[in-house]
Structure formats: structure tokens, C-alpha cells
Motif scaffolding. Sequence first.
Motif, PDB file in Angstrom:
ATOM      1  N   THR A  76       0.720  -1.540  -0.212  1.00 31.87           N
ATOM      2  CA  THR A  76       0.727   0.126   0.171  1.00 31.87           C
ATOM      3  C   THR A  76       1.103   1.426  -0.306  1.00 31.87           C
ATOM      4  OG1 THR A  76       0.272  -0.094   2.722  1.00 31.87           O
ATOM      5  CG2 THR A  76      -2.104  -1.088   1.036  1.00 31.87           C
ATOM      6  N   ASP A  77       2.184   0.911  -0.184  1.00 34.56           N
ATOM      7  CA  ASP A  77       3.321   2.387   0.318  1.00 34.56           C
ATOM      8  C   ASP A  77       3.897   2.697  -0.985  1.00 34.56           C
ATOM      9  OD1 ASP A  77       4.229  -0.160   1.231  1.00 34.56           O
ATOM     10  OD2 ASP A  77       5.325   1.275   3.064  1.00 34.56           O
ATOM     11  N   ASP A  78       3.877   1.437  -1.687  1.00 36.79           N
ATOM     12  CA  ASP A  78       5.193   1.862  -2.984  1.00 36.79           C
ATOM     13  C   ASP A  78       6.301   0.983  -1.926  1.00 36.79           C
ATOM     14  OD1 ASP A  78       5.567   0.821  -5.874  1.00 36.79           O
ATOM     15  OD2 ASP A  78       6.643   2.351  -5.309  1.00 36.79           O
ATOM     16  N   LYS A  79       6.797   0.498  -0.837  1.00 39.21           N
ATOM     17  CA  LYS A  79       8.020   0.326  -0.364  1.00 39.21           C
ATOM     18  C   LYS A  79       8.228  -0.919   0.273  1.00 39.21           C
ATOM     19  CE  LYS A  79       7.935   5.533   1.191  1.00 39.21           C
ATOM     20  NZ  LYS A  79       7.809   5.967   2.317  1.00 39.21           N
ATOM     21  N   THR A  80       6.830  -1.497   1.114  1.00 36.17           N
ATOM     22  CA  THR A  80       7.059  -2.603   1.315  1.00 36.17           C
ATOM     23  C   THR A  80       5.927  -3.891   0.760  1.00 36.17           C
ATOM     24  OG1 THR A  80       5.921  -1.838   3.240  1.00 36.17           O
ATOM     25  CG2 THR A  80       8.320  -2.021   3.698  1.00 36.17           C
ATOM     26  N   LEU A  81       6.523  -4.637   1.040  1.00 34.36           N
ATOM     27  CA  LEU A  81       4.840  -6.051   0.441  1.00 34.36           C
ATOM     28  C   LEU A  81       4.775  -6.943   1.858  1.00 34.36           C
ATOM     29  CD1 LEU A  81       7.670  -7.352  -2.254  1.00 34.36           C
ATOM     30  CD2 LEU A  81       5.723  -6.540  -2.907  1.00 34.36           C
ATOM     31  N   LYS A  82       3.786  -7.050   1.808  1.00 36.04           N
ATOM     32  CA  LYS A  82       2.924  -8.519   2.689  1.00 36.04           C
ATOM     33  C   LYS A  82       2.594  -9.208   2.484  1.00 36.04           C
ATOM     34  CE  LYS A  82       3.667  -5.417   5.634  1.00 36.04           C
ATOM     35  NZ  LYS A  82       4.888  -5.422   6.942  1.00 36.04           N
ATOM     36  N   ILE A  83       2.629 -10.682   2.258  1.00 29.35           N
ATOM     37  CA  ILE A  83       1.424 -11.366   2.485  1.00 29.35           C
ATOM     38  C   ILE A  83      -0.057 -11.551   3.125  1.00 29.35           C
ATOM     39  CG2 ILE A  83       1.412 -13.997   2.262  1.00 29.35           C
ATOM     40  CD1 ILE A  83       4.683 -14.044   2.492  1.00 29.35           C
ATOM     41  N   ALA A  84      -0.994 -11.822   2.456  1.00 29.63           N
ATOM     42  CA  ALA A  84      -2.394 -12.151   2.641  1.00 29.63           C
ATOM     43  C   ALA A  84      -2.069 -12.128   4.378  1.00 29.63           C
ATOM     44  CB  ALA A  84      -3.110 -12.391   1.971  1.00 29.63           C
ATOM     45  N   GLY A  85      -2.700 -11.553   4.931  1.00 28.71           N
ATOM     46  CA  GLY A  85      -2.728 -12.099   7.068  1.00 28.71           C
ATOM     47  C   GLY A  85      -1.053 -11.741   8.183  1.00 28.71           C
ATOM     48  N   LYS A  86      -0.376 -11.369   6.593  1.00 35.15           N
ATOM     49  CA  LYS A  86       1.403 -11.433   7.278  1.00 35.15           C
ATOM     50  C   LYS A  86       1.675 -10.002   7.768  1.00 35.15           C
ATOM     51  CE  LYS A  86       1.530 -15.962   7.060  1.00 35.15           C
ATOM     52  NZ  LYS A  86       0.892 -16.367   8.402  1.00 35.15           N
ATOM     53  N   ASN A  87       2.468 -10.169   8.959  1.00 37.02           N
ATOM     54  CA  ASN A  87       3.146  -8.633   8.927  1.00 37.02           C
ATOM     55  C   ASN A  87       3.949  -8.044   8.626  1.00 37.02           C
ATOM     56  OD1 ASN A  87       0.732  -7.904  11.482  1.00 37.02           O
ATOM     57  ND2 ASN A  87       1.940  -8.946  12.518  1.00 37.02           N
ATOM     58  N   ASN A  88       4.980  -8.661   7.818  1.00 36.29           N
ATOM     59  CA  ASN A  88       5.767  -8.825   6.754  1.00 36.29           C
ATOM     60  C   ASN A  88       5.851 -10.083   6.084  1.00 36.29           C
ATOM     61  OD1 ASN A  88       8.145  -8.006   7.018  1.00 36.29           O
ATOM     62  ND2 ASN A  88       9.567  -8.570   8.390  1.00 36.29           N
ATOM     63  N   ALA A  89       7.096  -9.785   5.008  1.00 33.18           N
ATOM     64  CA  ALA A  89       7.273  -9.832   4.081  1.00 33.18           C
ATOM     65  C   ALA A  89       8.924 -10.745   3.781  1.00 33.18           C
ATOM     66  CB  ALA A  89       6.634 -10.441   2.813  1.00 33.18           C
ATOM     67  N   LEU A  90       9.631 -11.933   4.126  1.00 35.78           N
ATOM     68  CA  LEU A  90      11.078 -11.794   4.109  1.00 35.78           C
ATOM     69  C   LEU A  90      10.824 -12.400   2.897  1.00 35.78           C
ATOM     70  CD1 LEU A  90      11.579 -13.138   7.641  1.00 35.78           C
ATOM     71  CD2 LEU A  90      11.575 -11.134   6.458  1.00 35.78           C
ATOM     72  N   VAL A  91      12.507 -11.865   2.212  1.00 37.77           N
ATOM     73  CA  VAL A  91      12.657 -12.368   0.726  1.00 37.77           C
ATOM     74  C   VAL A  91      13.564 -13.493   0.288  1.00 37.77           C
ATOM     75  CG1 VAL A  91      13.089 -11.379  -2.156  1.00 37.77           C
ATOM     76  CG2 VAL A  91      11.673  -9.987  -0.155  1.00 37.77           C
ATOM     77  N   PHE A  92      13.345 -14.437   0.196  1.00 42.44           N
ATOM     78  CA  PHE A  92      14.533 -15.058   0.087  1.00 42.44           C
ATOM     79  C   PHE A  92      15.140 -15.689  -1.855  1.00 42.44           C
ATOM     80  CE2 PHE A  92      13.306 -16.448   4.416  1.00 42.44           C
ATOM     81  CZ  PHE A  92      14.451 -17.609   4.100  1.00 42.44           C
ATOM     82  N   ILE A  93      16.645 -15.533  -1.649  1.00 41.16           N
ATOM     83  CA  ILE A  93      16.503 -16.237  -3.408  1.00 41.16           C
ATOM     84  C   ILE A  93      17.511 -17.555  -3.469  1.00 41.16           C
ATOM     85  CG2 ILE A  93      18.186 -15.582  -5.201  1.00 41.16           C
ATOM     86  CD1 ILE A  93      16.580 -13.189  -4.651  1.00 41.16           C
ATOM     87  N   ASN A  94      16.510 -18.408  -4.091  1.00 42.36           N
ATOM     88  CA  ASN A  94      16.653 -19.322  -4.270  1.00 42.36           C
ATOM     89  C   ASN A  94      17.109 -20.219  -3.409  1.00 42.36           C
ATOM     90  OD1 ASN A  94      17.235 -18.995  -6.990  1.00 42.36           O
ATOM     91  ND2 ASN A  94      19.450 -18.978  -6.483  1.00 42.36           N
ATOM     92  N   GLY A  95      16.255 -20.057  -2.118  1.00 43.87           N
ATOM     93  CA  GLY A  95      15.523 -20.758  -0.714  1.00 43.87           C
ATOM     94  C   GLY A  95      16.912 -20.092   0.133  1.00 43.87           C
ATOM     95  N   ARG A  96      17.701 -19.150   0.198  1.00 42.07           N
ATOM     96  CA  ARG A  96      18.512 -18.679   0.438  1.00 42.07           C
ATOM     97  C   ARG A  96      18.119 -17.215   1.004  1.00 42.07           C
ATOM     98  NH1 ARG A  96      20.380 -23.387   3.963  1.00 42.07           N
ATOM     99  NH2 ARG A  96      20.936 -24.439   2.431  1.00 42.07           N
TER     100      ARG A  96
END
Length: 752
Positions: A76-96
Motif C-alpha cells: 500500500t505504500d510502494d515500499k514494503t511487500l506483505k503476504i495476505a494476513g502477514k505483518n511482514n514478508a521476508l525475501v529469499f533467493i533460491n531458498g536462502r
Amino acid sequence: MKAQILIASLFFSGLIFAQETKTDSANTKNIEAVTLTKQVFKKESDRFVYDVSNSPVAKGSTTFDILKQTPLLSTTDDKTLKIAGKNNALVFINGRKTNMDADSLNQFLKNTPAENIQKIEVITVPGSEYQVESSDGIINIILKKKMTDGTNGNMRMSSSANKFFSNSASTSINYRKDKLGISANLNVSDNIRPQTYDLRNGSNNASTSSIGNIDDPNKNVGGYINADYQLTDNQNLALTWNTWFNKSYDSRTDLFNITKSLDNDNNTVTNYSLTKGRENAKSANNSVNLNYEWKMDELGSKLNLNASYLNYNRKQSSTNQTIASDIFQNVGLISREIKQNQPQIINNFSGMADYVKKFKNDFTVAVGGNYNKTKTDNDTKNDTFDYTYNVDGSIKDINITPSPNHFVYDENIYGAYLTLEKKFTEKFSGKVGTRYEITNSLGTSDNAQNPEYARIKRNYNNLLPYLSFNYAINDKNNISYAFSSRMRRPSFWELNPVRHIITDNNYIQNNPFVKASSVYTNELTYMFKNSYFLILNHSYFKDVITQVPLQREVVKDGVKYQELRYIRTNFGDKQEMSAMLGIQKSFFNSYLTTNFNIGIQRNVNDGYLAKDPTSGDMFNEFINKSKSNSIIVQTNNTIRLDKKKTWFVGVNYFFVDKQQIELGLLKDLMSLDLNIKKIWNDWTFSAGIDDILKTNIVEIETKQADGTYNYVKNNEFNQQVKVSIVYNFGNKKVKKVRDIETASDAIKNRTR
């Protein structure tokens, strides 16, 4: 200004499709080239999988753009990503997990082309093997495999304009020769973050209104170097260095204050003043990680070892002046000036080991552990200058009140996990696990005004079980369930007992007594034809960490004023229940691709606070035992305009209904975004406008039974015009360097 921005950041903590941030805290590295035609969304075991490998939407787009198009993800702010129902979304690359702080993550996502993405995995309820906190979900980006030696890269330039112009540029290069792979990235950006505030609070006897602007200039430089060397066919050694530097000088807060109070005769007295805040800050974040991986058999058994060092250094100084004024905002004499120096140094050493053993009967055992040792040093200086004047306006006296506070926080975390996963039949699989964590911490203050600050010791243990199963009823129907228990430790800035001044009678207070909170999540998912899905979720949060507005009347020179403190603390419990229907599908021979979600969320809050835990001062009761039901709608649509797949139009929309969060009633939010893109050989040109209707503005209102109220309206100028140019060069088949989860990732998220 960093302190004031904190207020807005916590408004979204209860949203299904919300902002705040973080990508704390989450992170990503470089992603290169892609071509899209077909989009497939399906459920696999404990995750959703979105296949973007053949879709033209990704070419010339940023990673952030593609993530916004992924089902279940939103911003909603073009800065942070959210997963439905989640307070935060952690980004992984190839499982890491990637190893960047929140600001650098945001810049990398927006400056890195998405053309190397094979698929995106969305893990709404992570298993015990993941080091995540609270209700964090995981976005795992799987890159395409490229086997040819050589060099390739990309360059990107973009500009945007809202109240001010912002510019950014990035370059990424990948090199591979035989067993050695090296990748590097450098990006720079220059922007001013504008905000306007309308703050009102008060009671029947006294009230304060503050209206004005905050402009926060930022210059950023960031990058990384990854080196990967193949020791043998089954063993690899990798070294990663990430760096990020931010300079924010001459951040400005300018507020016009109207204070209404009662004198000794109960007559209303109205005073006008100006608050002028100026802040200079710079921070540097550097981390290095060494990784060893041994692939032990053809089934996929492997050993992973990591050792990391992280250093975060922030220097921040500010001046806050209260200046007499009249109703027309004419400048008068300074009545109070507060000068603060708030440096922070964080050093962390982390180690992590993971062993995964796979058996021929589709049975997998994973076991591992981690150790984190962190020391934060906060040597705060706070001097208050109170001015008195002679009749002629000359200074009569200056009363100086120093308030230094050297707060040092030491923390040791020991963790171990075990997971068992079994595929019983082609249709049914299950996973069970547990994580055990021991936390020992000690906070000390050399010169605390509150004796309780002098030594704060905490020792606690947590057993965190996990369970999930997945059942493919047939080719068209799939059902899955997951249960998870997690905890959220306070961020280091939340523990540092400093005061961030907003106005003379209004400030934010951090709290070294904040303790870890817990969350328990149940989630049931049904998917039909890999295109339609229903998700039912229930989360129970215990000892929620949030910011609570406490108010009281204070008497100064025989006049009653209203004082407001935003206290960072644990504020009771809450429940979130949600049901979401979604569709991910292409129509009209793929000329239209739509991602549509609609859901309802019920929030149940149960919080009470009347005492400032940092000082013991008593305030009017702040009670939030409210409930709310709200509707959430999100849709992202891509329209292809030509047969050659070179012209595309994007239409994105979200609506978040009003709902009760910890601070009070959050009013509805909405945004309509449009963009157009042209692909020409290795060049991609795009332009767009966000929040066309100027409806993405935060408003929160709180009313208590005793008549006290608190109102905040925060406009971050989300309407903006954006243009970008991307050029891809070199051998497009260069194999990517391995992306490594570093041992200090969990700690770095808490520096945000």
C-alpha cells in the motif's frame, strides 16, 4: 525525519494488505532477465508457486514490480511487500534469505530487473527450519539456471516525481569462468521523502493541534559482491559482502501548533507556537558471510555451514525548537530548544548449521542450529534549553537541563530445530517440526534517570512447534493445513530508551522493558484448478509490541495542558481472523492476465495501559477492546496490446476497509495505479502513475470513554509519476552465482 516516520510505520501492523516494513525487515540481491507468456499458480506442499518464466510482463520490469503482480502479495505504500494476513514478508533467493536491511532491500528490488526469475514461491506459514519471527511469511524467488561461461549484466535508470523529484540508477554484472562465479551490484539514489501531518489530541479541558510538513532528503549508495567457487562436483565455498550507506542531512519538521488549556479561573487560554525540527543522520551497514555447502548424495541430502559478521553504525543529531507565534504563524521568541545526539552501533557475530538427509522412501529429516551474539551501544546526549526574556525581548536566562543516557544491550540467542517430512502417497504429504530457542540478554545504563534502567536482565526459553499437511484430492482440487508458533523479539531501536520529540507536549518514547511477543497461526487452504483459491486464517498474538498514545493533563505555571506520549510497549493481545477468495488466470488468449483477491478480516483487540512503563507516571486509561469486520480487495491486471508482445498496459487497484487496530480506528485506504511499457530489443521503456485518485492517505482516530481523543492524518504523497529505461547486455546464459542465506539475517532484520 526518522522519528516522526516511525508513527506512520506502525499504522499498518494489522492490515491484510498493508505496508511498514520491512522488508525488515527481508531482502534481495540481483535478478536479471526474463520473458513471459504464461502464468501458472499452484499449491505445492507448504507453499504457493507462481511460475513467471514465460511471461512477457517481467521484461524491463523491476523485481518489485513482478512481486506486486504475484498472487497473495501486495503493497500500500510502494515500499514494503506483505503476504495476505502477514505483518511482514521476508525475501529469499533460491531458498536462502538475502542479507540487506530494509532501506537497501527496497532500493535493490526497485533497481534490479526481473528478467532472470523462473518462479516465485509464497510460504504463508514457514516451517521450523526457517529463522523467522512473529507471523512473518516468506517470498522465495527462484532464478533461472544458466550454464554458459561469460559475462552479462544490466543497467537501469529511473525517475519519479510527487512533491519532489527522485532519481536512481543501478548496474549489475555477472561473470562465470569454469568453477568461479562472481556477481556484483552497485546502485545509487537521491530522493526527498515528503510527508504532511495533522495531529490532534485532547480532552474536555485541554487540546493540542499540530499541522505541518516533514521533508526528509536521502542519498543512498549500496551494493554487494558475491564470489562462489566450486571446490569439487559436490562442494562449494562462497563469500558474500553487502554494504549500504545512507546520508540524510537537513531533514525538516515544520509544525504549527494550537494549544487550548484552562487557567486557574477555568477560562480557556489559546496559545500558538511553531515547532521547527532539524536533523542530520548518516548510517552504514556492512556484513560479510562465509558459506560452505556439501551435496552429499543424488537424492538431495546436504550440509550447509555459515559464519557471519555484521556492523551497523548510525550517527544522528537533531535540534527541536518551540517558537512563540500568533494565529498567522508569525515567528516570535524561542521558548524551548532540545538538542539530541543519538548514535547507535550494532555488532553481531552469527553461526548457523543445517543438515538435510533425504531417503529413498520420500522421507526427509532436517536438523540444525544457530547462534547469535549481538552488542548494541547507544550513547545518547539530550540537552533541554528553556529561555526566559526581559521586557525588551532580550534573553534574561537560559536554563539548561542535560539528560545523557549511555545504554548498552548484550544479547545471546541459541537455537536448534528438527523437522520430519514424509510423502505418504502421490496425493498426501505431511511435515512436523519444532524449534527451541534460548535468549539471554542484559541491558545496562551508566547514567539512567530511572534506576530500573540501570540493569535489565532477561532470560527466556521458547519451544515453537510446527505442523502441516497437503492433500491433492484429484487433479483439480487441493487442500492443505498448517499450524505454526513463533515469537517476535523487539528491534534494537525499540529497546533504546530515547525520546523523539515531535512538539513541546508530544513525543515518542522507546522502552527497554519491552519483552518478546508470541503468535500462534492456523491456516486452511483450498485450491481449485490451480487458478482459484480460498484461504482461512486465524492468528492469536500475545503481548503485542506496538506504540500506545497515553494522555494526561499537566499543570505548567498555573495552566492546564494536555500531554501526549507515544509509548513503545507490550499492549495486551489480539486476534486476526480472515477469509480470502482469489483468482489467478489469463483470458482472451492471454491478452488479459488478472490477479484478483477479495477477503474479509475480523480484528479483536484486547489492550489496556494507564502507566508509562519507562517512568512510572500515571495517565488516563487507554483501552482498546474493540472489534471490527473489514473488506479487502486487490487486483493487478496486465493487458497485452499487440501480437508481438511489445506493448503492455497495467491496471492495479486495492481497497482496505476501515478497521480497528491497536491505535484505534484506521480509516479506509484505496489506490488506483496505471502504467504502460514498451519492449524494443534489449531496451525497455516504461511510464506510470500511482495513486491517481489521491486516496492512499492514512487516517487514525481514537476516542476513549473519559472524553480523551487522538487523531492522526498522514499523507506520504503516494501519488507519483514514474519513468524508467532498462538495457540488458552481454551473454544472457551466464550461470548465476549461488545466493546464500547468511547467519546474521535474523539479527539484521531487527536493526530496521
